[in-house]
Design a protein around this motif. Sequence first.
Motif, PDB file in Angstrom:
ATOM      1  N   LEU A 189      39.199 100.274 -39.299  1.00  0.00           N
ATOM      2  CA  LEU A 189      38.075 101.205 -39.420  1.00  0.00           C
ATOM      3  C   LEU A 189      37.869 101.604 -40.881  1.00  0.00           C
ATOM      4  O   LEU A 189      36.768 101.512 -41.429  1.00  0.00           O
ATOM      5  N   VAL A 193      34.660 100.750 -43.196  1.00  0.00           N
ATOM      6  CA  VAL A 193      33.892 101.852 -43.791  1.00  0.00           C
ATOM      7  C   VAL A 193      33.850 101.717 -45.316  1.00  0.00           C
ATOM      8  O   VAL A 193      32.837 101.970 -45.958  1.00  0.00           O
ATOM      9  N   ASN A 200      31.436  95.370 -38.477  1.00  0.00           N
ATOM     10  CA  ASN A 200      30.915  96.706 -38.242  1.00  0.00           C
ATOM     11  C   ASN A 200      31.774  97.408 -37.200  1.00  0.00           C
ATOM     12  O   ASN A 200      32.705  96.824 -36.646  1.00  0.00           O
ATOM     13  N   ILE A 201      31.441  98.645 -36.975  1.00  0.00           N
ATOM     14  CA  ILE A 201      32.313  99.475 -36.157  1.00  0.00           C
ATOM     15  C   ILE A 201      32.393  98.982 -34.717  1.00  0.00           C
ATOM     16  O   ILE A 201      33.431  99.095 -34.071  1.00  0.00           O
ATOM     17  N   SER A 202      31.349  98.339 -34.253  1.00  0.00           N
ATOM     18  CA  SER A 202      31.406  97.855 -32.872  1.00  0.00           C
ATOM     19  C   SER A 202      32.390  96.698 -32.705  1.00  0.00           C
ATOM     20  O   SER A 202      32.784  96.355 -31.596  1.00  0.00           O
ATOM     21  N   GLY A 204      35.392  96.806 -33.557  1.00  0.00           N
ATOM     22  CA  GLY A 204      36.721  97.407 -33.634  1.00  0.00           C
ATOM     23  C   GLY A 204      37.814  96.692 -32.863  1.00  0.00           C
ATOM     24  O   GLY A 204      38.844  96.326 -33.422  1.00  0.00           O
ATOM     25  N   TYR A 244      36.784 108.523 -41.735  1.00  0.00           N
ATOM     26  CA  TYR A 244      35.485 108.180 -41.175  1.00  0.00           C
ATOM     27  C   TYR A 244      34.945 109.402 -40.457  1.00  0.00           C
ATOM     28  O   TYR A 244      35.425 109.792 -39.400  1.00  0.00           O
ATOM     29  N   TYR A 247      33.835 109.827 -36.652  1.00  0.00           N
ATOM     30  CA  TYR A 247      34.799 109.311 -35.696  1.00  0.00           C
ATOM     31  C   TYR A 247      34.659 109.955 -34.318  1.00  0.00           C
ATOM     32  O   TYR A 247      34.537 111.158 -34.190  1.00  0.00           O
ATOM     33  N   ILE A 251      35.418 104.828 -30.156  1.00  0.00           N
ATOM     34  CA  ILE A 251      35.462 103.591 -30.945  1.00  0.00           C
ATOM     35  C   ILE A 251      36.888 103.129 -31.185  1.00  0.00           C
ATOM     36  O   ILE A 251      37.117 102.139 -31.871  1.00  0.00           O
ATOM     37  N   CYS A 252      37.842 103.805 -30.595  1.00  0.00           N
ATOM     38  CA  CYS A 252      39.238 103.450 -30.832  1.00  0.00           C
ATOM     39  C   CYS A 252      39.674 102.361 -29.834  1.00  0.00           C
ATOM     40  O   CYS A 252      39.665 102.594 -28.634  1.00  0.00           O
TER      41      CYS A 252
END
Length: 482
Positions: A189, A193, A200-202, A204, A244, A247, A251-252
């Motif tokens: 993450l 960032v 990207n964050i998706s 993860g 981030y 958060y 998303i974890c």
Amino acid sequence: MASSSQAISETHFSRSADGDSPVQHRLAFHGPTSMAISWNTYEAVQTPTIRYGFSKDALIFSARSKVSTTYPTSRTWNNHVIVEGLLPNTRYYYKVKSSSDGSDKSKGQDQVYSFKTPRLKGDRTPYTAALVVDMGVMGSDGLSTTVGKGAANPLKPGETNTIQRLIAEKDSYEFVVHPGDLAYSDYWLKEVVQGYLPGNISAGPELYEKLNEEFYDQLQPVTSEKPYMVGPGNHEANCDNGGYKNYTESICPMGQTNFTGYINRFNMPSAVSGGQGNFWYSFDYGMTHYVIFDTETDLGLGLVGPDELGGGANDNEGPFGATMNAQRDWLIKDLRSVNRKLTPWVVAAGHRPWYISAAAKNLCQPCQQSIEPILIEYGVDVVLHGHVHAYERTAPIRNGTVDPNELNNPSSPWYIINGAAGHYDGLDSLATPRANFSRASIDTLYGFSRLIFHNETHLTQEFVSSATGQVMDSATLYKKRK
Ligand SMILES: [Fe+2]
């Protein structure tokens, strides 16, 4: 162990192997005559099997299990076999032999590795153990010639990193103790960032597993041949990492929630030492009794855990004990039962320190409240920590008071903090001036420690520079034995 019938099967990232080919082999002591052998596969394996023997050409014995576990955001399965009935202090050769269809014809080919079983309790032969803490994936997804924003000590071009040094120095130690913060795959993450890692964050869950797989692939030359004894750190369960600001726990990836990946991956000897999973357990090696304790959860006494104090979005969860004081009760029982005639040395390892030249927020006061009195009561000789990303060696100390004997037969535990293995965020600077109990410190070099047990009275701790292999600090503890 948690298990699931499915894992992520399609990702954008390459794999180090395919199908049922074994990867990321890792060993752990499992009592005096057993060895735990674990590995990962990209397909579920029906009957995880190990062939082994005294020579690489005669793997005439076999051991198997039914344990192949995964979790929903993983793309690999974890396979665990216990090989029993081994002779002590003996070299064995082994090979993974298992398949996704239940036959002994795996589609992938494995090679033969070897390990040595532990020295029997009471054996006074000198030996060396390695200590490494806070070690992340190396290279372009982790520690490289670039470090995170505000961090220091990028690798110099061509500099040997700690994983490479552990591999190069493999003949200089018998096994590794790694109490917490393995891989730093939760850093996906922060690295996204900060624009260090594309994605990207998706992405993860994929990025988390990519970093994890890379780390255990990199470490495989060590873990396939040297028992690798681990303990839990905050990065096995951090879900609020990376500065981030937007958060949310949603998303974890599952692997980093509540130690899920860590629980699935390792097989520490708690079943044979009365401990709890990969969280607290003990083992013996020759003249030493080792206890691994958990600073992240289960501190007992109604204490609030260290991450809850930090006000993070996640308290790292747990508990794992059946009762509030399960860990403390076990630790007392375990240490009380040590026969110091057989194992005069007692070493305790837990992730977070309470004596180090660092800001108060980095000192784990609840850990100290819960654990220190027990370590003092039962005469633990050496305590190993990390968490702060630097090296510091203290004077023997108890309840904040330096032992007047220093290293000449102290009655207080001696603390070695070595969180300097390296990860994406480089090293931490220790506080200046150093604390009154500090006796040596290094916060600008990556490294690991060697613990050299000469005999029942003398133990040397060395800080080894990863870049050069040179010993940069060395001190010897003397303990008079009754
Ligand atoms: Fe940590």
